[in-house]
Design a protein around this motif. Structure first.
Motif, mmCIF file in Angstrom:
data_model
loop_
_atom_site.group_PDB
_atom_site.id
_atom_site.type_symbol
_atom_site.label_atom_id
_atom_site.label_comp_id
_atom_site.label_asym_id
_atom_site.label_seq_id
_atom_site.Cartn_x
_atom_site.Cartn_y
_atom_site.Cartn_z
ATOM 1 N N VAL A 161 4.094 -2.802 3.546
ATOM 2 C CA VAL A 161 3.564 -3.317 4.803
ATOM 3 C C VAL A 161 2.400 -4.209 4.388
ATOM 4 O O VAL A 161 1.487 -3.751 3.696
ATOM 5 N N TRP A 162 2.475 -5.476 4.768
ATOM 6 C CA TRP A 162 1.462 -6.429 4.330
ATOM 7 C C TRP A 162 0.241 -6.387 5.228
ATOM 8 O O TRP A 162 0.342 -6.240 6.434
ATOM 9 N N GLU A 163 -0.900 -6.563 4.599
ATOM 10 C CA GLU A 163 -2.127 -6.689 5.377
ATOM 11 C C GLU A 163 -2.035 -7.927 6.266
ATOM 12 O O GLU A 163 -2.389 -7.899 7.435
ATOM 13 N N ASP A 164 -1.512 -9.022 5.687
ATOM 14 C CA ASP A 164 -1.356 -10.267 6.428
ATOM 15 C C ASP A 164 -0.193 -11.017 5.793
ATOM 16 O O ASP A 164 -0.257 -11.369 4.622
ATOM 17 N N ARG A 217 16.967 -7.288 -7.732
ATOM 18 C CA ARG A 217 15.980 -8.240 -7.238
ATOM 19 C C ARG A 217 15.430 -8.995 -8.437
ATOM 20 O O ARG A 217 14.955 -8.394 -9.396
ATOM 21 N N LEU A 218 15.477 -10.315 -8.341
ATOM 22 C CA LEU A 218 15.011 -11.148 -9.441
ATOM 23 C C LEU A 218 13.560 -11.562 -9.218
ATOM 24 O O LEU A 218 12.963 -11.294 -8.180
ATOM 25 N N ALA A 219 13.007 -12.237 -10.206
ATOM 26 C CA ALA A 219 11.588 -12.601 -10.183
ATOM 27 C C ALA A 219 11.239 -13.533 -9.026
ATOM 28 O O ALA A 219 10.079 -13.612 -8.624
ATOM 29 N N ASP A 220 12.243 -14.216 -8.480
ATOM 30 C CA ASP A 220 11.966 -15.094 -7.329
ATOM 31 C C ASP A 220 11.983 -14.319 -6.011
ATOM 32 O O ASP A 220 11.984 -14.920 -4.941
ATOM 33 N N GLY A 223 8.245 -7.477 -1.030
ATOM 34 C CA GLY A 223 7.669 -6.167 -0.740
ATOM 35 C C GLY A 223 8.495 -4.998 -1.239
ATOM 36 O O GLY A 223 8.112 -3.848 -1.063
ATOM 37 N N LEU A 224 9.605 -5.285 -1.874
ATOM 38 C CA LEU A 224 10.492 -4.220 -2.323
ATOM 39 C C LEU A 224 9.859 -3.445 -3.478
ATOM 40 O O LEU A 224 9.501 -4.019 -4.496
ATOM 41 N N ARG A 225 9.688 -2.155 -3.309
ATOM 42 C CA ARG A 225 9.099 -1.330 -4.365
ATOM 43 C C ARG A 225 10.107 -0.371 -4.972
ATOM 44 O O ARG A 225 9.951 0.051 -6.107
ATOM 45 N N GLN A 226 11.102 0.009 -4.195
ATOM 46 C CA GLN A 226 12.140 0.891 -4.731
ATOM 47 C C GLN A 226 13.464 0.638 -4.038
ATOM 48 O O GLN A 226 13.496 0.337 -2.851
ATOM 49 N N ILE A 227 14.532 0.753 -4.809
ATOM 50 C CA ILE A 227 15.897 0.682 -4.285
ATOM 51 C C ILE A 227 16.580 1.991 -4.638
ATOM 52 O O ILE A 227 16.568 2.399 -5.796
ATOM 53 N N VAL A 228 17.147 2.652 -3.646
ATOM 54 C CA VAL A 228 17.915 3.867 -3.893
ATOM 55 C C VAL A 228 19.261 3.697 -3.202
ATOM 56 O O VAL A 228 19.320 3.307 -2.036
ATOM 57 N N LYS A 258 0.962 -13.939 6.624
ATOM 58 C CA LYS A 258 0.885 -15.394 6.826
ATOM 59 C C LYS A 258 0.347 -16.109 5.583
ATOM 60 O O LYS A 258 0.264 -17.322 5.545
ATOM 61 N N VAL A 259 -0.048 -15.333 4.595
ATOM 62 C CA VAL A 259 -0.622 -15.919 3.381
ATOM 63 C C VAL A 259 0.505 -16.266 2.403
ATOM 64 O O VAL A 259 1.630 -15.777 2.558
ATOM 65 N N PRO A 260 0.231 -17.091 1.395
ATOM 66 C CA PRO A 260 1.241 -17.340 0.356
ATOM 67 C C PRO A 260 1.642 -16.034 -0.341
ATOM 68 O O PRO A 260 0.837 -15.100 -0.422
ATOM 69 N N THR A 261 2.865 -15.983 -0.846
ATOM 70 C CA THR A 261 3.403 -14.762 -1.438
ATOM 71 C C THR A 261 2.474 -14.186 -2.502
ATOM 72 O O THR A 261 2.262 -12.974 -2.571
ATOM 73 N N LYS A 262 1.874 -15.043 -3.324
ATOM 74 C CA LYS A 262 1.026 -14.547 -4.406
ATOM 75 C C LYS A 262 -0.235 -13.865 -3.878
ATOM 76 O O LYS A 262 -0.877 -13.110 -4.594
ATOM 77 N N ASP A 263 -0.587 -14.118 -2.638
ATOM 78 C CA ASP A 263 -1.806 -13.534 -2.069
ATOM 79 C C ASP A 263 -1.531 -12.332 -1.164
ATOM 80 O O ASP A 263 -2.458 -11.798 -0.549
ATOM 81 N N LEU A 264 -0.289 -11.903 -1.099
ATOM 82 C CA LEU A 264 0.045 -10.765 -0.239
ATOM 83 C C LEU A 264 -0.671 -9.511 -0.707
ATOM 84 O O LEU A 264 -0.813 -9.278 -1.912
ATOM 85 N N LYS A 265 -1.093 -8.704 0.224
ATOM 86 C CA LYS A 265 -1.757 -7.456 -0.100
ATOM 87 C C LYS A 265 -0.982 -6.312 0.548
ATOM 88 O O LYS A 265 -0.867 -6.250 1.777
ATOM 89 N N CYS A 266 -0.481 -5.421 -0.296
ATOM 90 C CA CYS A 266 0.313 -4.299 0.185
ATOM 91 C C CYS A 266 -0.631 -3.182 0.633
ATOM 92 O O CYS A 266 -1.341 -2.610 -0.185
ATOM 93 N N VAL A 267 -0.676 -2.915 1.929
ATOM 94 C CA VAL A 267 -1.626 -1.926 2.433
ATOM 95 C C VAL A 267 -0.958 -0.614 2.829
ATOM 96 O O VAL A 267 -1.626 0.380 3.095
ATOM 97 N N ASN A 268 0.370 -0.610 2.872
ATOM 98 C CA ASN A 268 1.080 0.613 3.214
ATOM 99 C C ASN A 268 2.525 0.429 2.789
ATOM 100 O O ASN A 268 2.918 -0.677 2.403
ATOM 101 N N GLY A 269 3.301 1.482 2.829
ATOM 102 C CA GLY A 269 4.712 1.388 2.482
ATOM 103 C C GLY A 269 5.550 2.053 3.542
ATOM 104 O O GLY A 269 5.089 2.977 4.210
ATOM 105 N N LYS A 270 6.753 1.534 3.728
ATOM 106 C CA LYS A 270 7.663 2.191 4.664
ATOM 107 C C LYS A 270 8.993 2.452 3.983
ATOM 108 O O LYS A 270 9.422 1.702 3.105
ATOM 109 N N LEU A 271 9.593 3.546 4.395
ATOM 110 C CA LEU A 271 10.887 3.961 3.875
ATOM 111 C C LEU A 271 11.936 3.500 4.875
ATOM 112 O O LEU A 271 11.866 3.857 6.056
#
Ligand SMILES: [Ca+2]
Ligand SMILES: [Ca+2]
Length: 141
Positions: free
Chosen positions: A80-83, A18-21, A56-61, A85-98
């Motif tokens: 899992v995003w709080e919302d 995964r690249l910076a974009d 939203g990718l935090r780990q790759i296995v 609909k916001v721009p990517t830079k404003d995303l808030k990670c509130v949970n994670g899923k496997l």
């Protein structure tokens, strides 16, 4: 080296990057210790309509074949995003899923090099405890 063979299973290990974009690519291994940049393929996120790609990718296995269906599988931990609909830079990670993305193989065996995973039907195998966000900085005074 014949780059025309990049789509066929070749026994060389490939890289998933995964690249910076926030885009995810598979880089075919060349068998000489280097990935083929020119033969890379973008892998589209199943919910790409949210325009955040793989932000939203935090780990790759890549555990090999663990679901019993032909093809090596992919496990990810994704936000899992709080919302969303916001721009990517404003995303808030509130949970994670496997997630488990089942691998795809071609007839005769070997990983499908052009479409290596079934992104259409991920299996959610678990929800994590909420991620700890960095404490917000507050200005005083
Ligand atoms: Ca390969
Ligand atoms: Ca499999």
């Amino acid at each position: 080296m014949d780059e025309g063979d990049a789509e066929a299973p070749d026994g060389y290990e490939d890289l998933l990057v995964r690249l910076a974009d926030n885009k995810l690519y598979v880089y075919p291994g060349s068998g000489r210790g280097a990935p083929w940049y020119s033969a890379r393929k973008e892998l589209h996120h199943p919910s790409e309509s949210t325009r955040h790609f793989w932000a939203g990718l935090r780990q790759i296995v890549m555990p090999g074949n663990i679901d019993g269906k032909p093809g090596n599988d992919l496990i990810t931990v994704e936000c899992v995003w709080e919302d969303d609909k916001v721009p990517t830079k404003d995303l808030k990670c509130v949970n994670g899923k496997l997630l488990l993305y089942s691998g795809r193989s071609v007839s005769g065996g070997g990983q499908d090099q052009t479409d290596p995973f079934n992104f259409a039907e991920p299996r959610v195998t678990g929800l994590h405890q909420p991620f700890r966000e960095r404490p917000e900085r507050r200005r005083h005074g």
